[in-house]
Motif scaffolding. Structure first.
Motif, PDB file in Angstrom:
ATOM      1  N   UNK A  37     -13.771  29.737  25.658  1.00  0.00           N
ATOM      2  CA  UNK A  37     -14.088  28.694  24.697  1.00  0.00           C
ATOM      3  C   UNK A  37     -15.582  28.493  24.695  1.00  0.00           C
ATOM      4  N   UNK A  89     -13.838  23.467  34.108  1.00  0.00           N
ATOM      5  CA  UNK A  89     -12.400  22.797  33.277  1.00  0.00           C
ATOM      6  C   UNK A  89     -12.035  23.725  32.221  1.00  0.00           C
ATOM      7  N   UNK A  90     -10.941  23.492  31.649  1.00  0.00           N
ATOM      8  CA  UNK A  90     -10.252  24.225  30.400  1.00  0.00           C
ATOM      9  C   UNK A  90     -10.433  25.611  30.545  1.00  0.00           C
ATOM     10  N   UNK A  91     -10.141  26.086  31.621  1.00  0.00           N
ATOM     11  CA  UNK A  91     -10.029  27.727  31.479  1.00  0.00           C
ATOM     12  C   UNK A  91      -8.651  28.147  31.332  1.00  0.00           C
ATOM     13  N   UNK A  92      -8.092  28.793  30.420  1.00  0.00           N
ATOM     14  CA  UNK A  92      -6.896  29.027  30.347  1.00  0.00           C
ATOM     15  C   UNK A  92      -6.426  30.162  31.340  1.00  0.00           C
TER      16      UNK A  92
ATOM     17  N   UNK B  12      -9.090  21.232  22.603  1.00  0.00           N
ATOM     18  CA  UNK B  12      -9.283  22.340  23.312  1.00  0.00           C
ATOM     19  C   UNK B  12     -10.675  22.951  22.970  1.00  0.00           C
ATOM     20  N   UNK B  22      -4.763  19.144  28.924  1.00  0.00           N
ATOM     21  CA  UNK B  22      -4.730  20.666  29.034  1.00  0.00           C
ATOM     22  C   UNK B  22      -3.624  21.293  29.609  1.00  0.00           C
ATOM     23  N   UNK B  26      -1.427  24.357  27.791  1.00  0.00           N
ATOM     24  CA  UNK B  26      -1.126  25.650  28.354  1.00  0.00           C
ATOM     25  C   UNK B  26       0.404  25.822  28.334  1.00  0.00           C
TER      26      UNK B  26
END
Lengths: 183, 447
Positions: A37, A89-92, B12, B22, B26
């Motif tokens: 991202x 944050x926001x790490x898949x 995102x 979030x 997912x």
């Protein structure tokens, strides 16, 4: 007419690699972008991918498979980057990144068409929107500062960028559909 | 896809999702192939915009540009200020020409921090005076920078230092990549974050934590030398070079050179203009009243009188000189000239302490400049060296020292120490200078 990167005139593997890498870098970058991202991390992943691809290039027997092959290397580097930044944050999750990468590798020819269509779609944006988008995506832009300069709130600037992205996405899909009809 | 689902994707990409959203994203991506396809396409849009933004200078939307009338007023004010600026009257005509270029640069106004910032120069002569003006104003012009002679030291966004020696053509392609078409650059990457690559027509040199020098030569070869740490040279049969090793890279082959001698290493290693040096002996200071204890204006310290203040209690001990921006479009200054006689070839060492004032601190684009001007027998400046400091982020109320060393070119008869504020046309912002020093040193400068 542009030379076919898969059929290089010179047999020097260095030149072949450089030509292939240069030719396919934009769609590889787009491939990586889907799993990473942050633009700075994209640069890191691309650099690592290029180094590994360079070292392993002699193992690639069919250069027409270069994009798919490079995607495999990039997929590994994306997952490595994810581990480095796992606490952000926001790490898949890893399984989602793997899905995105596996499907993305299949789409490389489409990605190339999308990037070509984007050239025209971005050029067709109203000038103010185009300039704003480019300012927002420039390497060192801080959105808060840009919003202040534009006299907007940060939230409204993000909304505007989302609208611009959505417009561009629709323009790309329209362009590709028209081209498909013509052919 | 539904609108809320699309909003999750955009949220995102904007980096603005909360934890609950979030988690929803997912789940969506895990179960919905169309959502994954959409995310990949939107990421392609982002990648393209990032590429275009990196390739072209960012411009503010037109709605932000000043009106024509406002621009005319600005020009008028600048002209009237120039007319009243007697010490530089002979340069007024040149300055008026430069106003145009500076005004254009100001109207264009950088949205972002430049990829690289000029922090020091020594006798730098650029191919285009507008480039010099833009660089001195803290901007980076798009396209290649052509340094005809002298040297220029840049600090990149992530902390790498790149010194260019003229003649050279160099482009800062992105925050991690420097392109060298011709000439020599020296790179110092002090942290893993600051690592960069240098690309020449023959090869690409990837830093692995080091100091190294890359020279793109006219004979279609690239000379790479590693001073410490290691680099990877991306050419067939090249590989990794470690400290003390050098290599010539040509289109079809590489030649690994014998280990560098100590003398060769010293020659390649520049003494960074911006690097700190041990304090010089105060007894050798050629400046009179270096601590600005006498009231201003004085016959010793001259300059842009209406922008100068004799600041009691703001010095490191006692007085200081304060330069206020007060809307000055360029560089209000204070200066002292020292008649040195013929000092051709000798090294002139200068330093000064400076502080962003607490009650009127420097703004983001403003900074201080320490400059050495070399004057010939007619009293005209014909060479110079400068260092920019107290950039954005420098804490107000805290003195820091800036140091500069330069070799006096042949024909030098006097040296002028100049202390300037890059005012950027802003009404606010001030810098205090104290304890300036100018000595003639003996040690040579490499690079």
């Amino acid at each position: 007419m542009a030379a076919d990167p898969a059929k290089p005139a010179a047999q020097d593997p260095n030149e072949v690699f450089l030509r292939l890498w240069t030719h396919h870098e934009p769609e590889l970058r787009a491939f990586v972008r889907a799993g990473v991202p942050n633009a700075v991390e994209v640069d890191e992943v691309m650099q690592e991918t290029s180094l590994v691809a360079w070292r392993k290039f002699s193992s690639l027997s069919d250069v027409s498979q270069f994009p798919r092959w490079a995607c495999l290397i990039a997929r590994y580097e994306i997952l490595m980057a994810r581990r480095r930044h796992a606490r952000d944050r926001l790490v898949l999750d890893e399984d989602i990144l793997a899905l995105l990468a596996d499907e993305g590798a299949e789409e490389m020819p489409v990605r190339q068409q999308q990037l070509a269509a984007l050239e025209h779609c971005i050029a067709k944006l109203p000038r103010e929107r185009r300039e704003l988008a480019l300012a927002a995506y420039a390497p060192a832009t801080k959105m808060k500062e840009l919003a202040a300069q534009l006299g907007r709130t940060e939230g409204s600037l993000y909304q505007l960028l989302a609208r611009i992205r959505q417009e561009l996405l629709m323009c790309v899909e329209r362009t590709l559909a028209q081209e498909a009809q013509k052919s | 896809m539904t609108r809320p689902e699309l909003e999750l994707l955009h949220g995102y990409l904007n980096g603005k999702l909360n934890a609950d959203d979030f988690a929803r994203l997912q789940t969506l991506l895990r179960t919905n192939g169309e959502a994954r396809r959409m995310l990949r396409t939107l990421s392609t849009v982002e990648a393209k915009l990032e590429q275009l933004a990196a390739d072209s200078p960012a411009t503010l939307p037109r709605a932000l540009a000043p009106t024509h009338e406002a621009a005319q007023t600005t020009l008028g004010m600048a002209w009237s200020r120039l007319r009243s600026w007697r010490p530089l009257a002979p340069a007024a005509a040149l300055a008026l020409v430069l106003i145009g270029a500076a005004w254009i640069a100001w109207v264009r106004g950088p949205v972002n921090e430049p990829l690289a910032r000029l922090v020091a120069t020594t006798n730098a002569r650029w191919s285009d005076p507008n480039v010099e003006l833009a660089l001195s104003s803290g901007e980076l012009t798009p396209g290649p920078l052509r340094l005809e002679s002298g040297r220029a030291e840049f600090l990149l966004l992530d902390g790498a230092t790149v010194v260019i020696k003229g003649p050279a053509s160099v482009r800062f392609a992105d925050r991690k990549l420097v392109s060298v078409d011709e000439g020599r650059v020296y790179c110092q990457c002090p942290t893993p974050q600051s690592r960069i690559s240098v690309i020449t027509p023959q090869t690409k040199v990837v830093d692995l934590g080091t100091e190294f020098s890359v020279e793109a030569r006219a004979d279609q070869s690239t000379h790479v030398a590693v001073l410490s740490g290691k680099v990877e040279v991306q050419s067939p049969n090249a590989g990794v070079l470690t400290a003390g090793e050098a290599m010539d890279v040509r289109k079809n082959h590489v030649v690994r050179l014998k280990p560098l001698s100590r003398e060769e290493m010293v020659l390649l290693m520049p003494s960074l203009v911006s690097s700190p040096s041990p304090p010089a002996d105060a007894a050798r200071n050629l400046l009179v009243d270096p601590g600005f204890e006498s009231p201003l204006p004085s016959p010793l310290w001259r300059g842009s009188d209406e922008f100068l203040e004799h600041a009691a209690g703001l010095g490191r001990s006692g007085h200081a000189v304060r330069i206020r921006a007060k809307g000055h479009k360029f560089w209000p200054l204070v200066k002292q000239t020292v008649a040195t006689g013929d000092i051709s070839g000798k090294v002139v060492d200068a330093s000064v302490w400076a502080m962003s004032a607490v009650d009127d601190p420097l703004t983001d684009r403003q900074y201080a400049v320490l400059k050495l001007a070399f004057l010939n027998a007619e009293g005209r400046e014909f060479a110079s060296s400068a260092q920019h400091f107290l950039h954005k982020g420098a804490p107000a109320g805290h003195y820091s020292q800036s140091h500069l060393a330069a070799q006096a070119p042949p024909g030098t008869r006097a040296v002028e120490l100049q202390l300037l504020l890059n005012a950027c046309g802003m009404n606010y912002g001030s810098v205090c200078f104290d304890d300036a020093m100018l000595v003639i040193a003996e040690q040579p400068i490499a690079f």
